[in-house]
Design an enzyme around this catalytic site. Structure first.
Site, PDB file in Angstrom:
ATOM      1  N   ARG A   1       0.846  -1.210   0.000  1.00 20.75           N
ATOM      2  CA  ARG A   1       0.000   0.000   0.000  1.00 20.75           C
ATOM      3  C   ARG A   1       0.878   1.255   0.000  1.00 20.75           C
ATOM      4  N   SER A   2       1.972   1.229   0.735  1.00 20.82           N
ATOM      5  CA  SER A   2       2.884   2.389   0.752  1.00 20.82           C
ATOM      6  C   SER A   2       3.399   2.692  -0.650  1.00 20.82           C
TER       7      SER A   2
ATOM      8  N   PHE B   1       8.800  10.618  -3.128  1.00 14.69           N
ATOM      9  CA  PHE B   1       8.410  11.927  -2.581  1.00 14.69           C
ATOM     10  C   PHE B   1       9.365  12.257  -1.449  1.00 14.69           C
TER      11      PHE B   1
ATOM     12  N   THR C   1      10.956  14.555   4.040  1.00 19.76           N
ATOM     13  CA  THR C   1      11.671  14.377   5.309  1.00 19.76           C
ATOM     14  C   THR C   1      13.188  14.452   5.113  1.00 19.76           C
TER      15      THR C   1
ATOM     16  N   PRO D   1      17.167  14.303   7.452  1.00 23.28           N
ATOM     17  CA  PRO D   1      17.717  13.750   8.700  1.00 23.28           C
ATOM     18  C   PRO D   1      17.350  14.592   9.921  1.00 23.28           C
TER      19      PRO D   1
ATOM     20  N   CYS E   1      -0.323  17.334  -0.546  1.00 21.84           N
ATOM     21  CA  CYS E   1      -0.046  15.956  -0.996  1.00 21.84           C
ATOM     22  C   CYS E   1      -0.241  14.980   0.169  1.00 21.84           C
TER      23      CYS E   1
ATOM     24  N   ARG F   1      -2.494  10.497   3.510  1.00 27.81           N
ATOM     25  CA  ARG F   1      -3.049  10.174   4.835  1.00 27.81           C
ATOM     26  C   ARG F   1      -4.455   9.591   4.687  1.00 27.81           C
TER      27      ARG F   1
ATOM     28  N   ASP G   1      -1.532 -11.885  20.392  1.00 32.28           N
ATOM     29  CA  ASP G   1      -1.737 -12.460  21.724  1.00 32.28           C
ATOM     30  C   ASP G   1      -2.636 -13.696  21.626  1.00 32.28           C
TER      31      ASP G   1
ATOM     32  N   GLU H   1       3.927   9.908   7.566  1.00 32.71           N
ATOM     33  CA  GLU H   1       2.775  10.761   7.200  1.00 32.71           C
ATOM     34  C   GLU H   1       2.232  11.505   8.415  1.00 32.71           C
TER      35      GLU H   1
HETATM   36  P1  TGC Z   1       1.370  25.399   9.785  1.00 32.26           P
HETATM   37  O1  TGC Z   1       1.679  26.820  10.094  1.00 32.26           O
HETATM   38  O2  TGC Z   1       0.386  24.678  10.631  1.00 32.26           O
HETATM   39  O3  TGC Z   1       0.879  25.256   8.282  1.00 32.26           O
HETATM   40  C1  TGC Z   1       1.488  25.997   7.206  1.00 32.26           C
HETATM   41  C2  TGC Z   1       0.373  26.346   6.231  1.00 32.26           C
HETATM   42  O4  TGC Z   1      -0.158  25.133   5.680  1.00 32.26           O
HETATM   43  C3  TGC Z   1      -1.545  24.992   6.053  1.00 32.26           C
HETATM   44  N1  TGC Z   1      -1.738  23.567   6.388  1.00 32.26           N
HETATM   45  C4  TGC Z   1      -2.221  22.689   5.519  1.00 32.26           C
HETATM   46  N2  TGC Z   1      -2.685  22.851   4.274  1.00 32.26           N
HETATM   47  C5  TGC Z   1      -3.120  21.752   3.621  1.00 32.26           C
HETATM   48  N3  TGC Z   1      -3.111  20.535   4.213  1.00 32.26           N
HETATM   49  C6  TGC Z   1      -2.647  20.334   5.455  1.00 32.26           C
HETATM   50  N4  TGC Z   1      -2.639  19.110   5.992  1.00 32.26           N
HETATM   51  C7  TGC Z   1      -2.179  21.447   6.179  1.00 32.26           C
HETATM   52  N5  TGC Z   1      -1.650  21.617   7.417  1.00 32.26           N
HETATM   53  C8  TGC Z   1      -1.390  22.927   7.533  1.00 32.26           C
HETATM   54  C9  TGC Z   1      -1.763  25.913   7.239  1.00 32.26           C
HETATM   55  O5  TGC Z   1      -3.106  26.330   7.304  1.00 32.26           O
HETATM   56  C10 TGC Z   1      -0.813  27.043   6.903  1.00 32.26           C
HETATM   57  O6  TGC Z   1      -1.440  27.848   5.933  1.00 32.26           O
HETATM   58  P2  TGC Z   1      -1.212  29.440   5.914  1.00 32.26           P
HETATM   59  O7  TGC Z   1      -2.134  29.941   4.864  1.00 32.26           O
HETATM   60  O8  TGC Z   1      -1.590  29.920   7.286  1.00 32.26           O
HETATM   61  O9  TGC Z   1       0.226  29.638   5.590  1.00 32.26           O
HETATM   62  O10 TGC Z   1       2.753  24.611   9.688  1.00 32.26           O
HETATM   63  P3  TGC Z   1       3.735  24.128  10.834  1.00 32.26           P
HETATM   64  O11 TGC Z   1       5.117  24.414  10.371  1.00 32.26           O
HETATM   65  O12 TGC Z   1       3.306  24.642  12.166  1.00 32.26           O
HETATM   66  O13 TGC Z   1       3.587  22.508  10.766  1.00 32.26           O
HETATM   67  C11 TGC Z   1       2.384  21.924  10.885  1.00 32.26           C
HETATM   68  C12 TGC Z   1       2.478  20.379  10.915  1.00 32.26           C
HETATM   69  C13 TGC Z   1       3.236  19.887  12.097  1.00 32.26           C
HETATM   70  C14 TGC Z   1       1.050  19.924  11.053  1.00 32.26           C
HETATM   71  C15 TGC Z   1       3.047  19.764   9.628  1.00 32.26           C
HETATM   72  O14 TGC Z   1       4.236  20.289   9.323  1.00 32.26           O
HETATM   73  C16 TGC Z   1       3.024  18.267   9.614  1.00 32.26           C
HETATM   74  O15 TGC Z   1       2.043  17.699   9.160  1.00 32.26           O
HETATM   75  N6  TGC Z   1       4.124  17.520  10.065  1.00 32.26           N
HETATM   76  C17 TGC Z   1       4.238  16.102   9.847  1.00 32.26           C
HETATM   77  C18 TGC Z   1       5.189  15.824   8.704  1.00 32.26           C
HETATM   78  C19 TGC Z   1       4.766  14.677   7.827  1.00 32.26           C
HETATM   79  O16 TGC Z   1       3.631  14.217   7.869  1.00 32.26           O
HETATM   80  N7  TGC Z   1       5.655  14.243   6.956  1.00 32.26           N
HETATM   81  C20 TGC Z   1       5.329  13.193   6.024  1.00 32.26           C
HETATM   82  C21 TGC Z   1       6.408  12.968   5.016  1.00 32.26           C
HETATM   83  S1  TGC Z   1       5.889  11.974   3.640  1.00 32.26           S
HETATM   84  C22 TGC Z   1       5.749  10.427   4.251  1.00 32.26           C
HETATM   85  O17 TGC Z   1       5.872  10.179   5.407  1.00 32.26           O
HETATM   86  C23 TGC Z   1       5.429   9.351   3.268  1.00 32.26           C
HETATM   87  S2  TGC Z   1       5.276   7.811   4.011  1.00 32.26           S
HETATM   88  C24 TGC Z   1       4.951   6.742   2.735  1.00 32.26           C
HETATM   89  C25 TGC Z   1       3.487   6.501   2.530  1.00 32.26           C
HETATM   90  O18 TGC Z   1       2.690   7.436   2.458  1.00 32.26           O
HETATM   91  O19 TGC Z   1       3.064   5.348   2.411  1.00 32.26           O
HETATM   92  P1  FAD Z   2      10.667  13.143  14.771  1.00 30.50           P
HETATM   93  O1  FAD Z   2      10.000  14.285  14.092  1.00 30.50           O
HETATM   94  O2  FAD Z   2      12.068  13.340  15.197  1.00 30.50           O
HETATM   95  O3  FAD Z   2       9.783  12.731  16.022  1.00 30.50           O
HETATM   96  C1  FAD Z   2      10.290  11.841  17.043  1.00 30.50           C
HETATM   97  C2  FAD Z   2       9.246  11.779  18.152  1.00 30.50           C
HETATM   98  O4  FAD Z   2       9.046  13.104  18.695  1.00 30.50           O
HETATM   99  C3  FAD Z   2       7.885  11.295  17.670  1.00 30.50           C
HETATM  100  O5  FAD Z   2       7.284  10.510  18.666  1.00 30.50           O
HETATM  101  C4  FAD Z   2       7.082  12.590  17.511  1.00 30.50           C
HETATM  102  O6  FAD Z   2       5.668  12.402  17.641  1.00 30.50           O
HETATM  103  C5  FAD Z   2       7.664  13.426  18.651  1.00 30.50           C
HETATM  104  N1  FAD Z   2       7.505  14.857  18.401  1.00 30.50           N
HETATM  105  C6  FAD Z   2       8.066  15.610  17.423  1.00 30.50           C
HETATM  106  N2  FAD Z   2       7.656  16.884  17.503  1.00 30.50           N
HETATM  107  C7  FAD Z   2       6.789  16.945  18.554  1.00 30.50           C
HETATM  108  C8  FAD Z   2       6.009  17.977  19.155  1.00 30.50           C
HETATM  109  N3  FAD Z   2       5.995  19.217  18.656  1.00 30.50           N
HETATM  110  N4  FAD Z   2       5.254  17.659  20.213  1.00 30.50           N
HETATM  111  C9  FAD Z   2       5.217  16.392  20.704  1.00 30.50           C
HETATM  112  N5  FAD Z   2       5.923  15.369  20.183  1.00 30.50           N
HETATM  113  C10 FAD Z   2       6.699  15.649  19.128  1.00 30.50           C
HETATM  114  N6  FAD Z   2       9.165  10.794   4.473  1.00 30.50           N
HETATM  115  C11 FAD Z   2       9.084  11.298   3.204  1.00 30.50           C
HETATM  116  O7  FAD Z   2       9.252  12.496   2.997  1.00 30.50           O
HETATM  117  N7  FAD Z   2       8.827  10.482   2.151  1.00 30.50           N
HETATM  118  C12 FAD Z   2       8.635   9.151   2.302  1.00 30.50           C
HETATM  119  O8  FAD Z   2       8.384   8.441   1.315  1.00 30.50           O
HETATM  120  C13 FAD Z   2       8.737   8.599   3.617  1.00 30.50           C
HETATM  121  N8  FAD Z   2       8.623   7.246   3.780  1.00 30.50           N
HETATM  122  C14 FAD Z   2       8.849   6.720   5.026  1.00 30.50           C
HETATM  123  C15 FAD Z   2       8.901   5.338   5.174  1.00 30.50           C
HETATM  124  C16 FAD Z   2       9.168   4.788   6.424  1.00 30.50           C
HETATM  125  C17 FAD Z   2       9.270   3.303   6.572  1.00 30.50           C
HETATM  126  C18 FAD Z   2       9.343   5.621   7.551  1.00 30.50           C
HETATM  127  C19 FAD Z   2       9.582   5.037   8.914  1.00 30.50           C
HETATM  128  C20 FAD Z   2       9.302   6.989   7.403  1.00 30.50           C
HETATM  129  C21 FAD Z   2       9.080   7.552   6.140  1.00 30.50           C
HETATM  130  N9  FAD Z   2       9.109   8.938   5.940  1.00 30.50           N
HETATM  131  C22 FAD Z   2       9.002   9.471   4.683  1.00 30.50           C
HETATM  132  C23 FAD Z   2       9.448   9.818   7.051  1.00 30.50           C
HETATM  133  C24 FAD Z   2       8.312  10.104   8.025  1.00 30.50           C
HETATM  134  O9  FAD Z   2       7.371  10.977   7.476  1.00 30.50           O
HETATM  135  C25 FAD Z   2       8.919  10.663   9.310  1.00 30.50           C
HETATM  136  O10 FAD Z   2       9.596   9.587   9.935  1.00 30.50           O
HETATM  137  C26 FAD Z   2       7.892  11.275  10.225  1.00 30.50           C
HETATM  138  O11 FAD Z   2       7.362  12.459   9.682  1.00 30.50           O
HETATM  139  C27 FAD Z   2       8.455  11.564  11.624  1.00 30.50           C
HETATM  140  O12 FAD Z   2       9.692  12.224  11.532  1.00 30.50           O
HETATM  141  P2  FAD Z   2      10.977  11.664  12.370  1.00 30.50           P
HETATM  142  O13 FAD Z   2      11.096  10.220  12.114  1.00 30.50           O
HETATM  143  O14 FAD Z   2      12.105  12.552  12.039  1.00 30.50           O
HETATM  144  O15 FAD Z   2      10.549  11.831  13.878  1.00 30.50           O
END
Ligand code: TGC
Ligand code: FAD
Length: 398
Positions: free
Chosen positions: A94-95, A133, A136, A138, A252, A257, A350, A377
């Site tokens: 699925r990922s 994509f 993220t 380090p 995106c 999500r 379990d 995500e």
């Molecule tokens: P913040 O100030 O809250 O937001 C900046 C601007 O963006 C707007 N916004 C969004 N817009 C669309 N969709 C969303 N989900 C949005 N969340 C926020 C927000 O309204 C604001 O707009 P404006 O007009 O005021 O400028 O930003 P922040 O820097 O405080 O961070 C917010 C936070 C923590 C929620 C965000 O950065 C976050 O979601 N962090 C988690 C990072 C994450 O999910 N990374 C994923 C990487 S990709 C991945 O993991 C792929 S895994 C493989 C697979 O999918 O299978």
């Molecule tokens: P950190 O951000 O360092 O967080 C560590 C811990 O601290 C977590 O428990 C978190 O909840 C906590 N924490 C952080 N900030 C706060 C706060 N403000 N308050 C309270 N707790 C907090 N990324 C991509 O861009 N593309 C991909 O394709 C992708 N694929 C992935 C595949 C796998 C198998 C994995 C494991 C990760 C992948 N990622 C990808 C990265 C993923 O999105 C990140 O791992 C995720 O966003 C968390 O970042 P981090 O691992 O650096 O943890």
């Protein structure tokens, strides 16, 4: 292996259209026939089942909720059911499909030029070209606003410098969507989240390479890589022009999500069904363990949680099709359903007793996978904080 019948305590099947049922049943059968027989071996060996890519493409799995360019144009329920069934097979599968469609193809579709879409979307829909994509880094996971990768505008295009970490399908991909800050864009401060822009970086471009991350105990049937961009020169046409600021990658993430929220239901279903069958056949104290009240309680709670998760995504799909799904609602579904699936997987393990730790059973593989799904995500806690901000109006991140 007998055909999987689904877990549907509230008769949700009756709410589906013929097309939605058809998509679900087609993918369900394919997962039973083609994924389940091989996934254990891939997981054990830490290999991605690349041989399934052409079949996934024939199922219309890539970018399946996008329109045009050879994409299937599914509605949100059908798309969700597809994700559910894939993750019933394995979260890694699925990922792979999520990253290809909901992250890489979606970014091009939403923010790209016509030329970029024409070039990439049709072969990506056919599975002939693969995407990844890179958001993220380090030092920037939960806080992508701070990302350190920089793009410098030159007379011919851009020079990108930085590292991306934990990138699904990184070394498989023909094209990476790389998020970087333009450091010399007039009018935008180079370190600000407003400077974030998306670039299409092709495999083979000098200065661009991918290295796989080894030693994973989770998502073993998925490729996870580091992307290295060392003075990587790309043309002007690499820029996704309509993606400006952090909001663009976050849009995106909403797509991916959403798919994860459905996918987690599939993983939970697989674990529940395995535990239910085991409880019926495993005899202890002269009776099936499913006859003991404590085991029945566990099964009842698993089914209840799965049913709640199903209702959440079904309503979310309706909102999404109406263009009304807001990102905190998507956060709630991703967070809740992954936690639900983790709980179900753990309880299934379990119920299976010692047998539950074997890789010939599904529940431990799902349990290990879901630990990553809980983190990527947006971690569980980050989604709690997104909801906290929604409720109080006060962001906890700053
Ligand atoms: P913040 O100030 O809250 O937001 C900046 C601007 O963006 C707007 N916004 C969004 N817009 C669309 N969709 C969303 N989900 C949005 N969340 C926020 C927000 O309204 C604001 O707009 P404006 O007009 O005021 O400028 O930003 P922040 O820097 O405080 O961070 C917010 C936070 C923590 C929620 C965000 O950065 C976050 O979601 N962090 C988690 C990072 C994450 O999910 N990374 C994923 C990487 S990709 C991945 O993991 C792929 S895994 C493989 C697979 O999918 O299978
Ligand atoms: P950190 O951000 O360092 O967080 C560590 C811990 O601290 C977590 O428990 C978190 O909840 C906590 N924490 C952080 N900030 C706060 C706060 N403000 N308050 C309270 N707790 C907090 N990324 C991509 O861009 N593309 C991909 O394709 C992708 N694929 C992935 C595949 C796998 C198998 C994995 C494991 C990760 C992948 N990622 C990808 C990265 C993923 O999105 C990140 O791992 C995720 O966003 C968390 O970042 P981090 O691992 O650096 O943890």
């Amino acid at each position: 292996m007998p055909q999987f019948k689904g877990v549907d305590f509230y008769g949700l099947d009756g709410l589906l259209s013929d097309e939605e049922r058809m998509v679900r049943d087609t993918v369900r059968e394919w997962v039973d026939d083609r994924v389940l027989p091989v996934i254990g071996q891939h997981y054990r060996e830490g290999t991605f089942p690349s041989e399934l890519i052409p079949e996934l493409s024939r199922l219309g799995a890539f970018g399946s909720n996008l329109r045009g360019y050879g994409c299937a144009g599914l509605g949100s329920v059908a798309y969700g059911l597809l994700m559910q069934e894939l993750e019933r097979g394995d979260s890694g599968l699925r990922s792979f499909v999520s990253v290809q469609g909901a992250l890489a193809m979606y970014a091009m579709d939403a923010f790209g030029t016509d030329a970029q879409k024409e070039r990439w979307l049709p072969p990506m829909a056919r599975g002939e070209k693969l995407g990844c994509f890179g958001l993220t880094e380090p030092d920037f996971g939960s806080n992508p606003a701070g990302l350190a990768t920089r793009a410098r505008k030159t007379s011919q295009g851009y020079v990108i410098q930085g590292n991306k970490m934990w990138i699904t399908s990184g070394s498989l991909a023909d094209v990476a969507v790389v998020w970087a800050k333009i450091e010399n864009d007039p009018g935008v401060e180079g370190a600000s989240p407003d400077a974030i822009r998306g670039f299409l970086v092709e495999k083979g471009v000098p200065g661009f390479s991918a290295q796989d991350i080894h030693g994973k105990l989770s998502l073993r049937a998925s490729v996870t890589s580091e992307l290295l961009l060392d003075h990587c020169e790309v043309g002007e046409d690499a820029l996704l022009p309509a993606a400006r600021g952090l909001k663009a990658p976050l849009r995106c993430l909403n797509q991916a999500r959403y798919g994860i929220a459905w996918g987690a239901v599939g993983a939970a279903m697989a674990c529940y069904e395995e535990a239910r069958q085991y409880a019926a056949s495993r005899i202890q104290f002269g009776r099936p363990i499913g006859s003991f009240q404590l085991v029945q309680k566990k099964l009842a709670e698993m089914l209840t949680e799965i049913t709640k998760a199903q209702l959440l995504v079904l309503r979310l799909a309706q909102l999404k099709d109406q263009g009304q799904a807001r990102h905190p609602q998507i956060s709630m579904a991703k967070m809740n359903n992954v936690e639900t699936a983790l709980g179900v997987a753990r309880t299934a393990r379990d119920i299976l007793g010692a047998a539950g730790i074997l890789d010939e059973c599904q529940c431990f593989r799902h349990l290990c996978n879901l630990e990553s799904v809980k983190t990527y995500e947006g971690t569980h806690d980050i989604h709690l904080l997104i909801l906290g901000e929604e409720i109080t109006g006060i962001p906890a991140f700053a």
